[in-house]
Design a protein around this motif. Structure first.
Motif, mmCIF file in Angstrom:
data_model
loop_
_atom_site.group_PDB
_atom_site.id
_atom_site.type_symbol
_atom_site.label_atom_id
_atom_site.label_comp_id
_atom_site.label_asym_id
_atom_site.label_seq_id
_atom_site.Cartn_x
_atom_site.Cartn_y
_atom_site.Cartn_z
ATOM 1 N N ALA A 266 0.835 -0.783 0.327
ATOM 2 C CA ALA A 266 -0.020 -0.597 -0.336
ATOM 3 C C ALA A 266 1.111 1.468 0.092
ATOM 4 N N SER A 267 2.161 1.059 -0.536
ATOM 5 C CA SER A 267 3.121 2.339 -0.491
ATOM 6 C C SER A 267 4.229 2.499 -2.405
ATOM 7 N N ALA A 344 1.586 11.186 -0.162
ATOM 8 C CA ALA A 344 2.561 10.789 0.146
ATOM 9 C C ALA A 344 2.248 9.332 -0.487
ATOM 10 N N GLY A 345 3.096 8.994 -0.928
ATOM 11 C CA GLY A 345 3.690 7.111 -1.428
ATOM 12 C C GLY A 345 3.296 6.746 0.548
ATOM 13 N N ILE A 346 2.516 6.794 0.845
ATOM 14 C CA ILE A 346 2.808 6.065 1.950
ATOM 15 C C ILE A 346 1.331 4.830 2.481
ATOM 16 N N PRO A 347 0.962 4.618 3.135
ATOM 17 C CA PRO A 347 -0.605 3.667 3.441
ATOM 18 C C PRO A 347 -1.174 4.549 3.928
ATOM 19 N N HIS A 348 -2.654 5.115 3.627
ATOM 20 C CA HIS A 348 -3.131 5.767 4.439
ATOM 21 C C HIS A 348 -3.411 7.208 3.580
ATOM 22 N N GLY A 350 -3.592 9.044 0.840
ATOM 23 C CA GLY A 350 -4.418 9.549 0.418
ATOM 24 C C GLY A 350 -6.260 9.893 1.190
ATOM 25 N N THR A 351 -6.270 9.049 2.099
ATOM 26 C CA THR A 351 -7.680 9.399 2.687
ATOM 27 C C THR A 351 -7.205 9.928 4.021
ATOM 28 N N ASP A 379 -6.917 1.133 -0.304
ATOM 29 C CA ASP A 379 -5.484 1.725 -0.390
ATOM 30 C C ASP A 379 -4.393 1.064 -0.976
ATOM 31 N N ARG A 382 -6.214 1.731 -4.725
ATOM 32 C CA ARG A 382 -5.479 2.620 -5.692
ATOM 33 C C ARG A 382 -3.960 2.623 -5.491
ATOM 34 N N THR A 383 -3.776 1.981 -4.610
ATOM 35 C CA THR A 383 -2.143 2.124 -4.455
ATOM 36 C C THR A 383 -1.337 1.361 -6.132
ATOM 37 N N ASN A 386 -1.710 3.444 -8.981
ATOM 38 C CA ASN A 386 -0.684 4.385 -8.928
ATOM 39 C C ASN A 386 0.450 3.825 -9.732
HETATM 40 N N1 ASP Z 1 -1.136 4.371 -0.634
HETATM 41 C C1 ASP Z 1 -0.995 5.620 -1.327
HETATM 42 C C2 ASP Z 1 0.246 5.210 -1.987
HETATM 43 O O1 ASP Z 1 1.436 4.979 -1.792
HETATM 44 C C3 ASP Z 1 -1.009 6.821 -1.153
HETATM 45 C C4 ASP Z 1 -2.520 7.354 -0.347
HETATM 46 O O2 ASP Z 1 -2.740 6.288 0.456
HETATM 47 O O3 ASP Z 1 -3.755 6.875 -1.562
HETATM 48 O O4 ASP Z 1 0.348 5.416 -3.691
#
Ligand code: ASP
Length: 410
Positions: A266-267, A344-348, A350-351, A379, A382-383, A386
């Motif tokens: 998720a990142s 940031a490209g880390i879990p959650h 976006g929320t 998450d 969508r990751t 991404n």
């Molecule tokens: N976890 C997503 C990512 O790293 C970002 C998000 O929480 O949407 O791309």
């Protein structure tokens, strides 16, 4: 990591995912204890992110040759990101207006999650100010990718403008880049095990919310997933085919390990090392483009996140019985796009950025509490989109005249 080995790892990751899901669900206690293996795998990926981003951006920028080309490439890359992200938000808005997953629902159980509460006072302006790091080592230590990218872009730009003096420094970063990529290859060999442990433990921890994915907020999850699918399976492949002539299916197959890593971690940032390896080695995209476009993409190009934010905001409006005007939906379109750039490209992440979108149209932040329970799953979805969008972006940008015309200088 090409040919037979690459395929074996991909199959291993698919098997790891299936085993993780089944094991996490049926023998949860056992799989919770595998979390430590997953964390080690995740740490290994995170370990290489900072040197990888700095070295690859500097190598990418200096290999472009002159600063004018750098300016054009950056501009084209950013335009590409904005247009594709905009397309994804439109898909999300159309889908949520058609399926209206929130109509007839109730805001019962709404609360503001702690992580969201913490970011309440921040504004998008803070994100902008944070682009320039006051201390580059602090930014690196805290894993703030965007400031690092800005520094590397500037540093690479001036390195190529100081002639002979810059050459040994460039050679130094070329060496670092090659060594880190080799390290990434070694880490990927452990991916099947890491994936199984990460998926197994997260499924075991969230067994209760699996029901919610298909019951009360099931239609919301379904709307997000369907919209993500439209963007990933129709829009992005069409863009790839149209601009590069490449086969989307083959490109997708070659990105398998990265997409599985994105789903598992998720990142986007943690997945970046794997994305770079596959786009370059398996899909054979010009390495000057990948080293420039992918680190940037992992942080600011988030099609899946932007789409998600738009769907979530409208879902919350529907639940609270708020009729949004066309203008308000345009505000959501704009803020969702901006929030995805700032996430940031880390879990959650976006929320958490939903705070900006909801605030912009005066929707209650408590609405985030309604969707929080299933965020661990959405998450991941969508990751994955991404990362898929980033990898296609690299292929498209590599076709631009700046890369086609200049010869490799590194
Ligand atoms: N976890 C997503 C990512 O790293 C970002 C998000 O929480 O949407 O791309």
């Amino acid at each position: 990591m090409t040919g037979k080995h690459g395929n074996l790892i991909l199959y291993g990751m698919v098997a790891g995912t299936i085993l993780g899901v089944l094991g996490g669900y049926f023998v949860g206690d056992l799989f919770i204890s595998t979390k430590v293996i997953g964390t080690m795998f995740l740490n290994a990926l995170k370990m290489v992110i900072v040197p990888l981003i700095v070295a690859s951006m500097i190598v990418g920028v200096t290999s472009l040759g002159d600063v004018g080309k750098l300016g054009w490439t950056t501009l084209k890359t950013l335009t590409y990101y904005l247009v594709t992200t905009g397309c994804s938000v439109i898909v999300g808005l159309v889908m949520v207006n058609l399926l209206t997953p929130g109509s007839g629902g109730s805001p019962l159980g709404a609360y503001i999650p702690e992580m969201v509460e913490a970011s309440r006072g921040n504004s998008l302006l803070d994100v902008l100010v944070g682009l320039i790091p006051s201390n580059i080592f602090k930014a690196a230590a805290e894993g703030q990718i965007l400031p690092l990218i800005v520094f590397s872009l500037l540093f690479g730009g001036v390195l190529s403008s100081i002639g002979e003096k810059g050459k040994p420094v460039i050679a130094f970063f070329v060496g670092i880049n090659a060594a880190i990529m080799k390290l990434v290859m070694i880490i990927i060999y452990f991916a099947p095990l890491g994936v199984m442990a990460l998926i197994g433990s997260i499924v075991a921890e969230n067994r209760d919310t699996l029901g919610q994915l298909v019951s009360n907020i099931g239609l919301y999850s379904l709307t997000v997933i369907l919209a993500l699918l439209v963007h990933a399976v129709i829009t992005l492949p069409l863009i790839l085919k149209f601009f590069t002539g490449r086969s989307p299916l083959k490109y997708f197959y070659n990105m398998g390990e990265a997409l599985a890593t994105a789903f598992t971690t998720a990142s986007s940032s943690a997945t970046l090392p794997v994305t770079m390896e596959l786009v370059e080695k398996k899909n054979e995209v010009d390495s000057r483009a990948t080293s420039f476009v992918l680190p940037l993409g992992a942080t600011i190009n988030m099609d899946g996140t932007a789409l998600y934010e738009a769907v979530a905001a409208l879902f919350i409006a529907q639940i609270y019985d708020v009729d949004l005007t066309m203008t308000q939906q345009i505000v959501i379109f704009l803020t969702a796009t901006l929030a995805s750039i700032g996430a940031a490209g880390i879990p959650h992440a976006g929320t958490v950025m939903m705070v900006f979108v909801l605030t912009a149209v005066n929707l209650p932040l408590e609405g985030i509490g309604l969707i929080w329970a299933v965020d661990w799953f959405l998450d991941r979805c969508r990751t994955t989109v991404n990362v898929w969008g980033d990898s296609i972006g690299a292929a498209v940008i590599s076709e631009t005249k700046e890369f086609k015309e200049s010869s490799v200088t590194t």
